[in-house]
Design a protein around this motif. Structure first.
Motif, mmCIF file in Angstrom:
data_model
loop_
_atom_site.group_PDB
_atom_site.id
_atom_site.type_symbol
_atom_site.label_atom_id
_atom_site.label_comp_id
_atom_site.label_asym_id
_atom_site.label_seq_id
_atom_site.Cartn_x
_atom_site.Cartn_y
_atom_site.Cartn_z
ATOM 1 N N TRP A 61 0.826 -1.206 0.000
ATOM 2 C CA TRP A 61 0.000 0.000 0.000
ATOM 3 C C TRP A 61 0.861 1.257 0.000
ATOM 4 C CZ3 TRP A 61 0.639 3.625 3.760
ATOM 5 C CH2 TRP A 61 1.330 3.232 4.915
ATOM 6 N N ARG A 62 2.015 1.188 0.651
ATOM 7 C CA ARG A 62 2.884 2.369 0.722
ATOM 8 C C ARG A 62 3.477 2.692 -0.649
ATOM 9 N NH1 ARG A 62 8.106 4.104 1.733
ATOM 10 N NH2 ARG A 62 8.224 5.954 3.086
ATOM 11 N N VAL A 63 3.856 1.658 -1.403
ATOM 12 C CA VAL A 63 4.380 1.863 -2.749
ATOM 13 C C VAL A 63 3.305 2.487 -3.642
ATOM 14 C CG1 VAL A 63 5.374 0.719 -4.771
ATOM 15 C CG2 VAL A 63 5.960 -0.076 -2.465
ATOM 16 N N ILE A 64 2.069 1.981 -3.511
ATOM 17 C CA ILE A 64 0.957 2.520 -4.295
ATOM 18 C C ILE A 64 0.683 3.976 -3.910
ATOM 19 C CG2 ILE A 64 -1.523 2.316 -4.743
ATOM 20 C CD1 ILE A 64 -1.225 -0.699 -4.393
ATOM 21 N N ALA A 65 0.697 4.260 -2.616
ATOM 22 C CA ALA A 65 0.439 5.617 -2.131
ATOM 23 C C ALA A 65 1.476 6.596 -2.665
ATOM 24 C CB ALA A 65 0.417 5.642 -0.603
ATOM 25 N N LEU A 66 2.729 6.176 -2.708
ATOM 26 C CA LEU A 66 3.778 7.039 -3.244
ATOM 27 C C LEU A 66 3.571 7.290 -4.735
ATOM 28 C CD1 LEU A 66 6.980 5.655 -1.468
ATOM 29 C CD2 LEU A 66 5.786 7.791 -1.007
ATOM 30 N N GLY A 67 3.146 6.251 -5.463
ATOM 31 C CA GLY A 67 2.898 6.416 -6.891
ATOM 32 C C GLY A 67 1.764 7.379 -7.173
ATOM 33 N N VAL A 68 0.656 7.210 -6.450
ATOM 34 C CA VAL A 68 -0.503 8.097 -6.635
ATOM 35 C C VAL A 68 -0.178 9.505 -6.157
ATOM 36 C CG1 VAL A 68 -2.887 8.527 -5.937
ATOM 37 C CG2 VAL A 68 -2.144 6.199 -6.465
ATOM 38 N N GLY A 69 0.397 9.595 -4.944
ATOM 39 C CA GLY A 69 0.716 10.905 -4.385
ATOM 40 C C GLY A 69 1.742 11.650 -5.207
ATOM 41 N N GLY A 70 2.769 10.934 -5.676
ATOM 42 C CA GLY A 70 3.783 11.582 -6.496
ATOM 43 C C GLY A 70 3.218 12.086 -7.807
ATOM 44 N N SER A 71 2.334 11.301 -8.429
ATOM 45 C CA SER A 71 1.711 11.728 -9.694
ATOM 46 C C SER A 71 0.884 12.995 -9.490
ATOM 47 C CB SER A 71 0.825 10.606 -10.241
ATOM 48 O OG SER A 71 1.576 9.445 -10.512
ATOM 49 N N LEU A 72 0.077 13.008 -8.429
ATOM 50 C CA LEU A 72 -0.745 14.196 -8.156
ATOM 51 C C LEU A 72 0.119 15.401 -7.822
ATOM 52 C CD1 LEU A 72 -3.625 12.595 -6.036
ATOM 53 C CD2 LEU A 72 -3.724 13.366 -8.416
ATOM 54 N N LEU A 73 1.171 15.182 -7.028
ATOM 55 C CA LEU A 73 2.077 16.278 -6.684
ATOM 56 C C LEU A 73 2.761 16.824 -7.925
ATOM 57 C CD1 LEU A 73 3.428 18.003 -4.517
ATOM 58 C CD2 LEU A 73 5.121 16.176 -4.223
ATOM 59 N N GLY A 74 3.141 15.943 -8.837
ATOM 60 C CA GLY A 74 3.773 16.378 -10.069
ATOM 61 C C GLY A 74 2.836 17.220 -10.925
ATOM 62 N N ILE A 75 1.584 16.791 -11.037
ATOM 63 C CA ILE A 75 0.608 17.534 -11.833
ATOM 64 C C ILE A 75 0.324 18.898 -11.211
ATOM 65 C CG2 ILE A 75 -1.806 17.564 -12.573
ATOM 66 C CD1 ILE A 75 -1.568 14.498 -12.901
ATOM 67 N N ILE A 76 0.167 18.927 -9.899
ATOM 68 C CA ILE A 76 -0.064 20.201 -9.206
ATOM 69 C C ILE A 76 1.142 21.130 -9.367
ATOM 70 C CG2 ILE A 76 -0.377 21.275 -6.940
ATOM 71 C CD1 ILE A 76 -1.976 18.758 -6.140
ATOM 72 N N SER A 77 2.350 20.573 -9.202
ATOM 73 C CA SER A 77 3.570 21.366 -9.359
ATOM 74 C C SER A 77 3.672 21.927 -10.765
ATOM 75 C CB SER A 77 4.798 20.508 -9.046
ATOM 76 O OG SER A 77 4.778 20.040 -7.719
ATOM 77 N N PHE A 78 3.267 21.118 -11.737
ATOM 78 C CA PHE A 78 3.291 21.571 -13.126
ATOM 79 C C PHE A 78 2.446 22.826 -13.301
ATOM 80 C CE2 PHE A 78 0.873 21.535 -17.126
ATOM 81 C CZ PHE A 78 1.893 21.719 -18.035
ATOM 82 N N PHE A 79 1.220 22.789 -12.823
ATOM 83 C CA PHE A 79 0.331 23.940 -12.993
ATOM 84 C C PHE A 79 0.804 25.153 -12.201
ATOM 85 C CE2 PHE A 79 -2.848 20.668 -14.278
ATOM 86 C CZ PHE A 79 -3.180 21.228 -15.501
ATOM 87 N N VAL A 80 1.288 24.935 -10.996
ATOM 88 C CA VAL A 80 1.668 26.060 -10.131
ATOM 89 C C VAL A 80 2.980 26.697 -10.584
ATOM 90 C CG1 VAL A 80 2.344 26.730 -7.794
ATOM 91 C CG2 VAL A 80 0.421 25.169 -8.137
ATOM 92 N N PHE A 81 4.046 25.906 -10.668
ATOM 93 C CA PHE A 81 5.373 26.473 -10.927
ATOM 94 C C PHE A 81 5.572 26.867 -12.379
ATOM 95 C CE2 PHE A 81 6.110 23.756 -7.127
ATOM 96 C CZ PHE A 81 6.416 24.784 -6.250
ATOM 97 N N THR A 82 5.026 26.067 -13.296
ATOM 98 C CA THR A 82 5.143 26.430 -14.704
ATOM 99 C C THR A 82 4.418 27.731 -14.989
ATOM 100 O OG1 THR A 82 5.380 24.145 -15.452
ATOM 101 C CG2 THR A 82 4.548 25.721 -17.050
ATOM 102 N N ARG A 83 3.204 27.838 -14.468
ATOM 103 C CA ARG A 83 2.431 29.061 -14.658
ATOM 104 C C ARG A 83 3.134 30.265 -14.052
ATOM 105 N NH1 ARG A 83 -1.040 31.658 -17.898
ATOM 106 N NH2 ARG A 83 -2.489 33.010 -16.760
ATOM 107 N N ALA A 84 3.695 30.085 -12.863
ATOM 108 C CA ALA A 84 4.371 31.189 -12.186
ATOM 109 C C ALA A 84 5.584 31.667 -12.981
ATOM 110 C CB ALA A 84 4.790 30.759 -10.780
ATOM 111 N N LEU A 85 6.372 30.728 -13.497
ATOM 112 C CA LEU A 85 7.563 31.122 -14.256
ATOM 113 C C LEU A 85 7.185 31.796 -15.566
ATOM 114 C CD1 LEU A 85 10.601 31.174 -14.550
ATOM 115 C CD2 LEU A 85 10.507 28.869 -15.548
ATOM 116 N N ILE A 86 6.154 31.282 -16.241
ATOM 117 C CA ILE A 86 5.716 31.901 -17.493
ATOM 118 C C ILE A 86 5.281 33.344 -17.254
ATOM 119 C CG2 ILE A 86 3.902 31.873 -19.260
ATOM 120 C CD1 ILE A 86 4.014 28.810 -19.146
ATOM 121 N N LEU A 87 4.478 33.562 -16.225
ATOM 122 C CA LEU A 87 4.014 34.918 -15.916
ATOM 123 C C LEU A 87 5.180 35.832 -15.557
ATOM 124 C CD1 LEU A 87 0.799 34.138 -13.821
ATOM 125 C CD2 LEU A 87 0.914 34.997 -16.174
#
Length: 328
Positions: free
Chosen positions: A40-66
């Motif tokens: 379950w811990r391996v699965i949680a890291l996979g799901v959590g990491g994917s969501l964190l990556g997507i959120i980071s993409f929208f937040v940091f990419t948008r911030a740098l572009i602006l």
């Protein structure tokens, strides 16, 4: 080694807790040989990491572009309102818009590296390939194949259409940005979508590598916003084929090569034909264009797999269970 380097090395080594199991394919790299009770811990890291990556993409990419667009607005003497300037930049009516977007997307590389290191506690070198590391000779061979196959089919697909030479007003800046930053942007998207996401999604369904391939391709296509069905299928199919190349060649190099050639050719011609805005803001294509694109990507995929076999690139991590090819 200096004291500072020793301290850095010690702290980096402390972060790394896992190494890939021997003889696994690229999608399986982040799998940990853990008891079923801890699965379950391996699965949680996979799901959590994917969501964190997507959120980071929208937040940091948008911030740098602006931020980059704001700097461009200031440097050009604050012409008009910042909102109007930003809208023009977002549509690529200004070279600064293309530069900001490409550099913003380039953040996907450090985001992917950070997720592998800090979330999964693996060395980031396993993000390049199963060798581990980046296989430059294979990459260059795939780039040449991409220029011949994808570039050639693109030329053939234009038979009967007029060749237009009407460069953008600031074509020199546009072309420089395309040549210097489009490869970086293309590579960054491969590192995140075909690299980290495939590996992370695979940890949630270890029975087959194709769950990560299909899932990452779907996310990749959806991230491109408004589009008609053929255009969505074009991007989804590219994601699938790039994912297949990751599995069949053991790394990101072939997918990066295809992505780089596709983007540089498309925007290079757009700069010289005065169609940068239309190319960037396209929301629909026809079924014939989809068919030509699928033929091109399919032909390149076949060529890349053939090159990988000829060069005997590694397709599994060292200590292969199945007697895989030797490393480059």
């Amino acid at each position: 080694m200096s004291e500072l380097a020793k301290v850095f090395h010690a702290r980096f080594s402390a972060l790394v807790k896992h190494e890939p199991m021997p003889g696994v394919t690229y999608p399986e790299v982040l799998m940990v040989d853990a008891p079923l009770a801890r699965r379950w811990r391996v699965i949680a890291l996979g799901v959590g990491g994917s969501l964190l990556g997507i959120i980071s993409f929208f937040v940091f990419t948008r911030a740098l572009i602006l931020f980059i667009v704001w700097l461009g607005w200031l440097a050009s003497g604050s012409p008009g309102s910042l909102q109007a300037y930003g809208t023009a930049a977002a549509n690529f009516e200004l070279p600064i818009g293309m530069l900001a977007t490409n550099l913003g997307l380039a953040l996907l590389i450090p985001i992917s590296v950070g997720l592998v290191l800090f979330v999964h506690r693996f060395r980031p070198r396993w993000l390049h390939s199963v060798q581990p590391g980046f296989r430059w000779r294979f990459m260059l061979a795939c780039l040449l194949a991409g220029l011949v196959v994808l570039g050639g089919l693109w030329v053939v697909s234009r038979i009967g259409e007029p060749w237009v030479f009407a460069p953008e007003q600031q074509w020199g800046w546009y072309l420089l940005i395309v040549l210097l930053t489009s490869p970086l942007q293309a590579a960054a998207e491969e590192y995140f979508f075909r690299g980290y996401l495939i590996q992370a999604l695979h940890t949630t369904s270890s029975s087959s590598p194709w769950f990560g391939v299909v899932g990452s391709a779907a996310v990749f296509a959806l991230f491109h916003g408004t589009q008609n069905l053929p255009l969505f299928l074009y991007r989804f199919a590219f994601g699938i084929l790039a994912g297949v190349l990751v599995v069949k060649t053991g790394g990101l190099e072939a997918g990066i090569a295809a992505h780089v050639v596709n983007n540089v050719v498309a925007f290079g011609y757009a700069v010289l034909s005065g169609t940068v805005v239309a190319t960037h803001t396209v929301t629909e294509i026809g079924w014939a264009e989809l068919a030509w694109s699928l033929a091109g990507f399919g032909a390149f995929a076949a060529a890349a797999v053939w090159i990988a076999r000829r060069m005997r690139v590694a397709v599994t991590t060292p200590g292969a269970r199945f007697g895989g090819p030797a490393e480059v």
